[in-house]
Design a protein around this motif. Structure first.
Motif, PDB file in Angstrom:
ATOM      1  N   MET A   1       0.824  -1.211   0.000  1.00 46.51           N
ATOM      2  CA  MET A   1       0.000   0.000   0.000  1.00 46.51           C
ATOM      3  C   MET A   1       0.860   1.263   0.000  1.00 46.51           C
ATOM      4  SD  MET A   1      -3.136  -0.517  -0.318  1.00 46.51           S
ATOM      5  CE  MET A   1      -4.209  -1.941  -0.352  1.00 46.51           C
ATOM      6  N   TYR A   2       1.947   1.219   0.734  1.00 48.15           N
ATOM      7  CA  TYR A   2       2.849   2.367   0.790  1.00 48.15           C
ATOM      8  C   TYR A   2       3.443   2.648  -0.599  1.00 48.15           C
ATOM      9  CZ  TYR A   2       6.700   5.286   2.504  1.00 48.15           C
ATOM     10  OH  TYR A   2       7.570   6.300   2.726  1.00 48.15           O
ATOM     11  N   ASP A   3       3.888   1.592  -1.274  1.00 49.59           N
ATOM     12  CA  ASP A   3       4.450   1.763  -2.609  1.00 49.59           C
ATOM     13  C   ASP A   3       3.408   2.338  -3.571  1.00 49.59           C
ATOM     14  OD1 ASP A   3       6.855   0.771  -1.736  1.00 49.59           O
ATOM     15  OD2 ASP A   3       6.518  -1.263  -2.499  1.00 49.59           O
ATOM     16  N   LYS A   4       2.170   1.872  -3.476  1.00 47.43           N
ATOM     17  CA  LYS A   4       1.118   2.357  -4.374  1.00 47.43           C
ATOM     18  C   LYS A   4       0.823   3.839  -4.128  1.00 47.43           C
ATOM     19  CE  LYS A   4       0.743  -1.453  -6.489  1.00 47.43           C
ATOM     20  NZ  LYS A   4       1.391  -1.543  -7.808  1.00 47.43           N
ATOM     21  N   MET A   5       0.829   4.279  -2.870  1.00 45.67           N
ATOM     22  CA  MET A   5       0.600   5.695  -2.575  1.00 45.67           C
ATOM     23  C   MET A   5       1.778   6.544  -3.082  1.00 45.67           C
ATOM     24  SD  MET A   5      -2.373   6.180  -1.184  1.00 45.67           S
ATOM     25  CE  MET A   5      -2.954   4.892  -2.290  1.00 45.67           C
ATOM     26  N   MET A   6       2.989   6.017  -2.959  1.00 46.65           N
ATOM     27  CA  MET A   6       4.162   6.755  -3.412  1.00 46.65           C
ATOM     28  C   MET A   6       4.141   6.960  -4.928  1.00 46.65           C
ATOM     29  SD  MET A   6       6.286   7.655  -0.962  1.00 46.65           S
ATOM     30  CE  MET A   6       7.892   7.731  -1.755  1.00 46.65           C
ATOM     31  N   GLU A   7       3.511   6.041  -5.649  1.00 48.69           N
ATOM     32  CA  GLU A   7       3.412   6.171  -7.100  1.00 48.69           C
ATOM     33  C   GLU A   7       2.591   7.381  -7.520  1.00 48.69           C
ATOM     34  OE1 GLU A   7       1.931   2.454  -8.547  1.00 48.69           O
ATOM     35  OE2 GLU A   7       3.756   1.344  -8.022  1.00 48.69           O
ATOM     36  N   LEU A   8       1.809   7.950  -6.594  1.00 53.64           N
ATOM     37  CA  LEU A   8       1.018   9.142  -6.885  1.00 53.64           C
ATOM     38  C   LEU A   8       1.849  10.412  -6.808  1.00 53.64           C
ATOM     39  CD1 LEU A   8      -2.244   8.224  -4.936  1.00 53.64           C
ATOM     40  CD2 LEU A   8      -1.979   8.376  -7.421  1.00 53.64           C
ATOM     41  N   GLY A   9       3.130  10.276  -6.433  1.00 52.74           N
ATOM     42  CA  GLY A   9       3.993  11.448  -6.360  1.00 52.74           C
ATOM     43  C   GLY A   9       4.100  12.064  -4.989  1.00 52.74           C
TER      44      GLY A   9
END
Length: 619
Positions: free
Chosen positions: A536-544
């Motif tokens: 989940m952390y990686d997916k949120m980081m993909e938003l910039g």
């Protein structure tokens, strides 16, 4: 104009702690409510978010203020121009170094002007005590609660009184005239603070005795005062039985806004060996090398002749059913236990305290498909350990508890079956929790947005996308009402959800600059559920978003369950005006929801059970 619709929600405001503060400040807000919204026309308005009252009592030197207005307006705080964001939000950090600090908000647009003045005040110093003569005050007196101590521990006592006196204390009917010393004012910050101590020795026996403080007056006389609370030495162990289904064990006596660090929960009927008491907590002697603390309200003391709680262990049985496996261990008493996990290999560990092995064999049935191996070890004389190694990569939840008699059961869920590689969420049940709700507003944005509203909007977007993927969705909170944390957990369990995602927005404390703190974070408590949080952390980081961190051992109520994988997603900082704009933008909200769903798909593909090889993609 969409921001004007939020003004009505702020006509009445009340103080609620933020969801997750980067800095926690001690603030007392006066009860007189401020009129936080004023307007002279449809085009110019001033809505003050922080402070929330006309006068705020505040101890620290920096204080953030937040308000919003027409995005085209100019804004000033104490005459200094500040940036107005496209949402209409504006913020400032105040220096609070005097007894009273004025905060003047002013906005201007097309020749119109609005102002509002509010105040920060420092807390009033406590009234000085009258120290003429010989005074022993109740102020700062210790002990502050009933104390049970054992050999080697120290009884610390103190009181505030007339400075410059000869002072001693008695432990009534045990020891008299133990000297006390006055702490120098430059160290104590106050005159007349006296401290003393007594270290408990082998053979000291005291039961429910008061402390009597004595201050010399004249040649032979003393001014005396008795403590409200009593002390006891070396009257242990005592046995207590857990009576409350919400009971838990704390690791130590420390606490913060999330409570003390915990070993885990205890069910009614469990017997505990008690060896001390401090601050309305009993010390539980788990083993010779390990103790814990339990609030007094959770247990009932047995009579003082009750023997310490111990048990021999029986044999171990490992069996399976449709979607889980069961490990059973027979005991003669319901004893306390602690459970935790390890990764690589994927192991569940259960330590049973007060138990001594009489386990001579274990039986493993072929039906126990999810269990690779179960081993036991007597790690201490009074600490029996079960190690349960799973034959899959991810722990999907388990329960530990007593069944028939004193039989300890560990039920372990097997991985969910993924029937379609291209649609891994099809047929799954997922709980999506919207943080806060009702009177618990959560964190506040300078543009007037509330965490509870944003999280509910996001949860419905996630629900929509999950249902399009074939999943069944459980929403513990469906409207603007508050649902207790225990209820959210029970709803998730009752609906047999595979896992839980709790959605939040983050916030700083009152003493931090909202422009300095931003980013996304993901939180877990149990190491077994770190893989879900990391995805989940990686997916949120993909938003910039900026990297705010992956946080483990987090003592949040909905990270505590071991029954299902769980994660708290702190999407971004609503206290940051730029991230508040993103969090309230419908298009960006959908992007957040899409990333959460992508994260769940990845988690199921990595750790679910793929039903057929034909579902695998071509390599």
């Amino acid at each position: 104009m969409k921001y004007l619709s939020l003004l009505a929600a702020f006509l009445v405001v009340h103080f609620t702690p933020q969801c997750l503060q980067a800095q926690v400040d001690s603030v007392r807000v006066d009860t007189v409510q401020a009129d936080t919204t004023i307007a002279v026309s449809d085009s110019l308005y001033l809505n003050i978010v922080i402070p929330e009252t006309d006068t705020v009592t505040y101890s620290f030197s920096r204080y953030r203020v937040a308000a919003n207005t027409n995005p085209a307006a100019n804004a000033y705080i104490n005459g200094k121009p500040v940036k107005v964001y496209e949402s209409g939000a504006f913020i400032h950090m105040m220096e609070h170094r005097s007894d009273t600090t004025q905060i003047e908000f002013r906005v201007e647009l097309n020749g119109e002007e609005l102002t509002k003045t509010m105040y920060l005040v420092r807390p009033e110093a406590p009234e000085p005590i009258d120290t003429k003569g010989n005074v022993i005050s109740d102020r700062m007196m210790k002990p502050t609660s009933e104390l049970w101590l054992v050999t080697g521990e120290t009884l610390d006592v103190q009181f505030l009184g007339t400075p410059g006196k000869e002072v001693v204390f008695n432990i009534d009917y045990f020891k008299n005239n133990i000297p006390m010393k006055e702490v120098p004012e430059e160290i104590a910050g106050i005159e007349g603070l006296y401290k003393g101590s007594y270290t408990i020795k082998p053979g000291d026996k005291v039961k429910d005795k008061h402390i009597t403080f004595k201050m010399k007056k004249g040649l032979f006389g003393y001014e005396k005062k008795k403590s409200e609370y009593t002390v006891s030495f070396n009257n242990f162990p005592r046995v207590a039985e857990v009576m409350d289904e919400n009971a838990y064990l704390n690791i130590g006596m420390g606490t913060d806004r999330l409570g003390g660090a915990r070993y885990g929960s205890l069910e009614p009927g469990v017997k505990l060996n008690i060896t001390g008491r401090k601050a309305d907590n009993y010390r539980v002697q788990l083993s010779k090398s390990l103790s814990a603390w339990i609030p007094v309200r959770f247990v009932e003391l047995q009579n003082e002749y009750t023997s310490p709680a111990t048990s021999l262990t029986g044999n171990i049985r490992v069996s399976g059913r449709d979607e889980s496996d069961m490990i059973t261990l027979t005991l003669s008493e319901k004893l306390p236990y602690i459970t935790y996990q390890e990764l690589d290999p994927n192991v569940i560990i259960v330590d049973v305290f007060g138990a001594t092995s009489n386990t001579n064999w274990k039986i493993k049935h072929n039906s126990s498909q999810g269990i690779r191996n179960v081993t036991w070890n007597q790690v201490e004389d009074d600490r029996f350990r079960l190690e349960i190694e799973l034959n899959h990569s991810q722990n999907w939840g388990y329960t530990v508890g007593y069944g028939w008699g004193s039989q300890l059961n560990v039920e372990v869920k097997r991985p969910p079956v993924v029937t379609n590689f291209n649609s891994p969420l099809d047929g799954r049940t997922i709980s999506v929790d919207a943080g806060h709700g009702g009177d618990n507003r959560g964190s506040l944005g300078a543009a007037g947005n509330l965490e509870k509203d944003v999280t509910l909007q996001l949860s419905y977007l996630v629900k929509e996308l999950l249902e399009e993927s074939g999943a069944t969705v459980v929403l513990p909170r469906t409207d603007d009402s508050y649902v207790y944390m225990s209820e959210r957990k029970e709803i998730t369990l009752d609906e047999d959800a595979d896992l839980l995602v709790s959605i939040h927005t983050n916030s700083i404390g009152y003493g931090s600059d909202p422009l300095d703190v931003r980013g996304t974070g993901s939180f877990y408590k149990h190491i077994a559920f770190k893989p879900l949080a990391a995805i989940m952390y990686d997916k949120m980081m993909e938003l910039g978003f900026k990297d705010y961190g992956l946080t483990g051992s987090f003592n949040f109520s909905l990270n505590a369950p071991i029954e299902f994988p769980n994660v708290l997603v702190e999407t971004a900082f609503i206290s940051n005006p730029e991230e508040e704009i993103l969090l309230t933008d419908p298009d960006f909200q959908r992007k957040i929801a899409e990333q959460i769903v992508k994260g769940l798909e990845e988690f199921y593909l990595q750790h679910g059970y793929l039903e057929t090889v034909s579902d695998m993609p071509d390599k």
